[in-house]
Design an enzyme around this catalytic site. Structure first.
Site, short mmCIF file in Angstrom:
data_model
loop_
_atom_site.label_atom_id
_atom_site.label_comp_id
_atom_site.label_asym_id
_atom_site.label_seq_id
_atom_site.Cartn_x
_atom_site.Cartn_y
_atom_site.Cartn_z
N ARG A 59 0.71 -1.10 -0.02
CA ARG A 59 -0.03 -0.08 0.01
C ARG A 59 0.80 1.16 -0.01
NH1 ARG A 59 -2.93 2.83 4.17
NH2 ARG A 59 -5.09 3.62 3.19
N HIS A 63 0.22 4.30 -2.78
CA HIS A 63 0.21 5.62 -2.26
C HIS A 63 1.25 6.55 -2.66
CE1 HIS A 63 -3.41 4.82 0.75
NE2 HIS A 63 -3.70 4.33 -0.34
N VAL A 67 0.97 9.92 -6.04
CA VAL A 67 0.89 11.46 -5.55
C VAL A 67 2.30 11.87 -6.27
CG1 VAL A 67 1.23 13.21 -3.57
CG2 VAL A 67 -0.15 11.10 -3.34
N ASN A 91 -3.97 8.56 4.40
CA ASN A 91 -2.72 7.87 5.18
C ASN A 91 -2.66 8.16 6.73
OD1 ASN A 91 -1.45 7.17 2.59
ND2 ASN A 91 -0.52 9.34 2.49
N HIS A 190 -6.29 -5.79 -2.91
CA HIS A 190 -7.12 -5.96 -1.55
C HIS A 190 -7.36 -7.35 -1.56
CE1 HIS A 190 -8.75 -1.47 -1.77
NE2 HIS A 190 -7.54 -1.65 -1.38
N THR A 191 -6.89 -8.39 -1.97
CA THR A 191 -6.92 -9.48 -1.65
C THR A 191 -6.17 -9.77 -0.32
OG1 THR A 191 -6.65 -11.96 -2.22
CG2 THR A 191 -4.88 -10.56 -2.96
N ASP A 235 -10.31 -9.03 2.60
CA ASP A 235 -10.63 -10.28 2.02
C ASP A 235 -10.97 -11.32 3.34
OD1 ASP A 235 -10.70 -13.35 1.51
OD2 ASP A 235 -8.84 -12.94 0.25
N THR A 238 -9.11 -15.10 3.31
CA THR A 238 -7.41 -15.38 3.52
C THR A 238 -6.72 -13.93 3.29
OG1 THR A 238 -7.43 -15.48 1.08
CG2 THR A 238 -7.59 -17.36 2.40
N ASP A 243 -4.13 -14.06 -3.51
CA ASP A 243 -4.91 -14.94 -4.20
C ASP A 243 -6.04 -14.40 -4.93
OD1 ASP A 243 -7.15 -14.68 -2.24
OD2 ASP A 243 -6.26 -16.59 -1.18
#
Length: 316
Positions: A59, A63, A67, A91, A190-191, A235, A238, A243
């Site tokens: 992440r 981010h 920017v 943030n 976002h998994t 998720d 998991t 995945d």
């Protein structure tokens, strides 16, 4: 060694002629050959200490790149003359992993002082985090340099928020030179990871495109008021394994964030991609690697621009 000498001369000539340089997977092959194993070891140690850290490092790279390009501006602390990105809406009390990058940078400085940028360490750490958690690998293009300034205002305006509509998400990604396909496949990050109640509250109380029992289960943790920092997995099955379940959950209307469920909400341009990645993990992994490379090339500082920060938290 002779090969390294001639490569250095060629790189210097290209920078002199063009005032900039192209990113290259071999950028540090001569100047810091131990870079890759140092970063890999630092990432593995951090994730072993806290499984969530892999998502946090990934992440940070996102981010940063969104920017003003991939320039490690997100790592800069505030100064008397500058309010940086750490306290931007996306943030503040949320971005994590700064100490991990500091530790890796310290080891890199021991091996090759003033050679490797913080921006490149971020890019490598993001890749190594994905791999460590079971995801795909890719060759990271290197040669970025670090910015000397940051902007909270730019971060507030540039990082996509969890309440955005599909139209707004497409516009945001297009503004960074990324396609609708990039939007969908990169959202698959976002998994892994967690999100705060304040980020998903509106989705579980106000939206109709969410499975009812799933919404109720989240409401028990995230009331209409209070508990803003209570965490839930992006998720739910998991959260520490990379995945394609994220996409399967979109089909079930069990996305944690409004912005995620927007990818599967009646638009053929994104619905078809969600179906594809939900049914084909290999396709997701392959396309994720390609999109990560594209994202990592957003407006990098190269050649004589920027600097190689010795301390990732402040300009030299």
């Amino acid at each position: 060694m002779a090969c390294c000498y001639y490569l250095s001369l060629l790189a210097l000539a290209l920078v002199t002629q063009a005032g900039a340089a192209e990113l290259s997977e071999e950028f540090y092959s001569c100047s810091c050959p131990k870079l890759a194993p140092i970063v890999k070891k630092g990432v593995a140690k951090a994730i072993q200490n806290e499984a969530r850290m892999g998502a946090s490092l990934l992440r940070l790279h996102f981010h940063d790149c969104f920017v003003n390009g991939c320039d490690a501006s997100i790592l800069l602390d505030d100064t008397g003359n500058m309010i940086g990105e750490k306290t931007a809406a996306a943030n503040n009390n949320s971005a994590r992993g700064f100490n991990v990058i500091d530790a890796i940078k310290a080891e890199v400085e021991k091996a090759c002082p003033r050679v490797v940028s913080c921006a490149d360490i971020l890019a490598l750490a993001a890749r190594d985090s994905v791999v460590h958690l079971g995801g795909p690998s890719w060759e990271v293009p290197l040669g970025r340099r670090d910015s000397t300034t940051a902007s909270r205002l730019a971060a507030n305006n540039s990082i996509p928020a969890p309440f955005l509509s599909l139209t707004a998400l497409k516009s945001n990604f297009a503004g960074h030179g990324l396609s609708v396909k990039d939007l969908v496949v990169l959202s698959g990050a976002h998994t892994i990871g967690l999100a705060r109640c304040v980020q998903f509250r509106a989705h579980i109380y106000n939206d109709s495109n969410i499975e009812a029992s799933f919404a109720r289960s989240l409401q028990s943790k995230c009331p209409r008021r209070g508990n803003d920092n209570v965490l839930a997995p992006l998720d739910f099955q998991t959260p520490t394994h990379f995945d394609n379940l994220y996409f399967k959950h979109l089909l079930m209307k069990k996305a944690l964030l409004h912005s995620d469920q927007e990818l599967f909400n009646g638009s053929s341009s994104t619905d078809n991609l969600v179906h594809k990645y939900a049914s084909d993990s290999d396709a997701f992994f392959k396309d994720f690697a390609k999109s990560m490379i594209r994202m990592s090339k957003i407006k990098p500082l190269t050649g004589t621009k920027g600097q190689i920060r010795v301390n990732c938290r402040k300009a030299n």
